[in-house]
Enzyme design. Structure first.
Site, mmCIF file in Angstrom:
data_model
loop_
_atom_site.group_PDB
_atom_site.id
_atom_site.type_symbol
_atom_site.label_atom_id
_atom_site.label_comp_id
_atom_site.label_asym_id
_atom_site.label_seq_id
_atom_site.Cartn_x
_atom_site.Cartn_y
_atom_site.Cartn_z
ATOM 1 N N GLU A 187 0.530 -0.565 -13.929
ATOM 2 C CA GLU A 187 0.474 -0.922 -12.511
ATOM 3 C C GLU A 187 0.954 0.257 -11.678
ATOM 4 O O GLU A 187 2.163 0.400 -11.437
ATOM 5 C CB GLU A 187 1.365 -2.138 -12.236
ATOM 6 N N GLU B 277 8.501 -4.067 -8.844
ATOM 7 C CA GLU B 277 9.369 -4.622 -7.783
ATOM 8 C C GLU B 277 10.775 -4.875 -8.310
ATOM 9 O O GLU B 277 11.755 -4.763 -7.572
ATOM 10 C CB GLU B 277 8.724 -5.901 -7.201
ATOM 11 N N HIS C 58 8.587 -5.312 -14.020
ATOM 12 C CA HIS C 58 7.674 -5.176 -12.885
ATOM 13 C C HIS C 58 8.243 -4.141 -11.915
ATOM 14 O O HIS C 58 9.458 -4.065 -11.715
ATOM 15 C CB HIS C 58 7.488 -6.530 -12.193
ATOM 16 N N LYS D 168 4.558 -13.915 -7.817
ATOM 17 C CA LYS D 168 5.727 -13.327 -7.125
ATOM 18 C C LYS D 168 6.567 -14.440 -6.481
ATOM 19 O O LYS D 168 6.712 -15.500 -7.058
ATOM 20 C CB LYS D 168 5.269 -12.269 -6.116
ATOM 21 N N ASN E 222 0.256 -13.137 -11.189
ATOM 22 C CA ASN E 222 1.672 -12.989 -10.838
ATOM 23 C C ASN E 222 1.867 -13.514 -9.424
ATOM 24 O O ASN E 222 1.487 -12.853 -8.462
ATOM 25 C CB ASN E 222 2.062 -11.505 -10.944
ATOM 26 N N GLY F 182 -0.202 -4.406 -3.998
ATOM 27 C CA GLY F 182 -0.093 -5.081 -2.708
ATOM 28 C C GLY F 182 -0.501 -4.212 -1.530
ATOM 29 O O GLY F 182 -0.245 -4.558 -0.388
ATOM 30 N N SER G 82 -3.810 -4.486 -6.802
ATOM 31 C CA SER G 82 -4.910 -4.837 -5.899
ATOM 32 C C SER G 82 -6.213 -5.161 -6.620
ATOM 33 O O SER G 82 -7.293 -4.788 -6.157
ATOM 34 C CB SER G 82 -5.110 -3.739 -4.857
HETATM 35 P P1 PGA Z 1 -1.331 -7.062 -6.340
HETATM 36 O O1 PGA Z 1 -0.042 -7.207 -7.289
HETATM 37 O O2 PGA Z 1 -2.517 -7.557 -7.148
HETATM 38 O O3 PGA Z 1 -1.031 -7.930 -5.159
HETATM 39 O O4 PGA Z 1 -1.452 -5.626 -6.008
HETATM 40 C C1 PGA Z 1 -0.092 -6.895 -8.652
HETATM 41 C C2 PGA Z 1 1.261 -7.065 -9.286
HETATM 42 O O5 PGA Z 1 2.251 -6.717 -8.643
HETATM 43 O O6 PGA Z 1 1.395 -7.537 -10.417
#
Ligand code: PGA
Length: 220
Positions: free
Chosen positions: A142, A78, A76, A8, A6, A148, A178
Site C-alpha cells: 500500500e 495509518e 497498516h 477503517k 478495510n 485515500g 485507491s
Molecule cells: P483506500 O484505502 O482504498 O481508501 O485508498 C486503502 C487502505 O488504506 O487499506
C-alpha cells in the site's frame, strides 16, 4: 484472488448486504461480532502481541478467535503514521497472531517522499526484513501516497513493487491504495498482484461488489 475491505473507523455497509460475496471484511472492533454472525469472513484491523495483560485499549488474538474472527491486518500505514507502530511492533503482532492461529495481512509501502527520493526498495526491504514466511501470511503493498488520496499506482508500478516484494518474501501480495471499480481490472490483471485491500470503495456495497466481480473474472 483475495479481496479485503478495510472499513477503517467507519460503520461500513450492512453486513447482510455482503453475504455470499467472496471477500474478507475488516470492520472496526465494535462491528466484528455482527459481521461474523452474518457469515462473513471477518478480520480485525489490528491485534496485540500478548494474549492477555495490562494493555488498555488493545485486543488479543485469542479474544478475536473467540469471537469467530479469522484474521487481522497488521502494520497498516495509518497505524505506523499516527500510532507509533514500528517494524518491530508489526513483527510482534504478526508473529503472535500467526502463532495463535489467525490469518494475517501485513501492510507495507513507501511514502511519497520516499518514492521521490528513490527509497522505495529500501523501505520495502526494511519493512519486510522483520517478517518471516508463513502459510497464513499475506502481504499488502500500500503506497502511502495512494491511500485515500484518489492517486493510484499504475498497474506497472504495482507490478514492479509486487515482484520486488516477492523476491524478498514468498507470500501472496495484495495491492491497496485507491482501488476502485474502474481501476481494479488493470491492477488485478498484473501477474504478481494477488488481490486488493480496499478502503474507501469497500464502504459502498455496489462498488465493493463490482471489485469482487472483477477479481472473480481474473484467473489467479
Ligand atoms: P483506500 O484505502 O482504498 O481508501 O485508498 C486503502 C487502505 O488504506 O487499506
Amino acid at each position: 484472488m483475495i479481496i479485503a475491505g478495510n472499513w477503517k473507523m467507519y460503520r461500513g455497509p450492512d453486513p447482510r448486504a455482503l453475504v455470499g460475496l467472496d471477500a474478507i471484511v475488516c470492520p472496526p472492533f465494535t462491528s466484528l461480532r455482527e459481521c461474523v454472525q452474518a457469515g462473513l469472513t471477518t478480520y480485525a484491523q489490528n491485534v496485540h502481541w500478548e494474549s492477555e495483560g495490562a494493555y488498555t485499549g488493545e485486543v488479543s488474538a485469542p479474544m478475536l478467535l473467540e469471537l469467530g474472527v479469522t484474521g487481522s491486518l497488521v502494520g497498516h500505514s495509518e497505524r505506523r503514521q499516527y500510532f507509533c507502530e514500528t517494524d518491530e511492533t508489526v513483527a510482534k503482532r504478526a508473529r503472535a497472531a500467526l502463532d495463535a492461529g489467525l490469518n494475517v495481512i501485513a501492510c507495507v509501502g513507501e511514502t511519497l517522499a520516499e518514492r521521490e527520493s528513490g527509497e522505495t526498495e529500501n523501505v520495502l526491504r526494511r519493512q519486510l526484513a522483520v517478517l518471516e514466511p508463513h502459510a497464513r501470511l499475506v502481504l499488502a503493498y500500500e503506497p502511502v501516497w495512494a491511500i485515500g488520496t484518489g492517486l493510484t499506482a499504475t498497474p506497472e508500478m504495482a507490478q514492479a513493487a509486487h515482484a520486488f516484494i516477492k523476491s524478498l518474501l514468498d507470500a501472496p501480495v495484495l495491492y491497496g491504495g485507491s482501488v476502485k471499480p474502474d481501476n481494479a481490472e488493470g491492477l488485478l490483471g498484473q501477474p504478481d498482484v494477488d488481490g486488493a485491500l480496499v478502503g474507501g470503495a469497500s464502504l459502498d456495497v455496489d462498488s465493493f461488489k463490482a471489485i469482487c466481480e472483477t477479481a472473480a473474472r481474473i484467473p489467479s
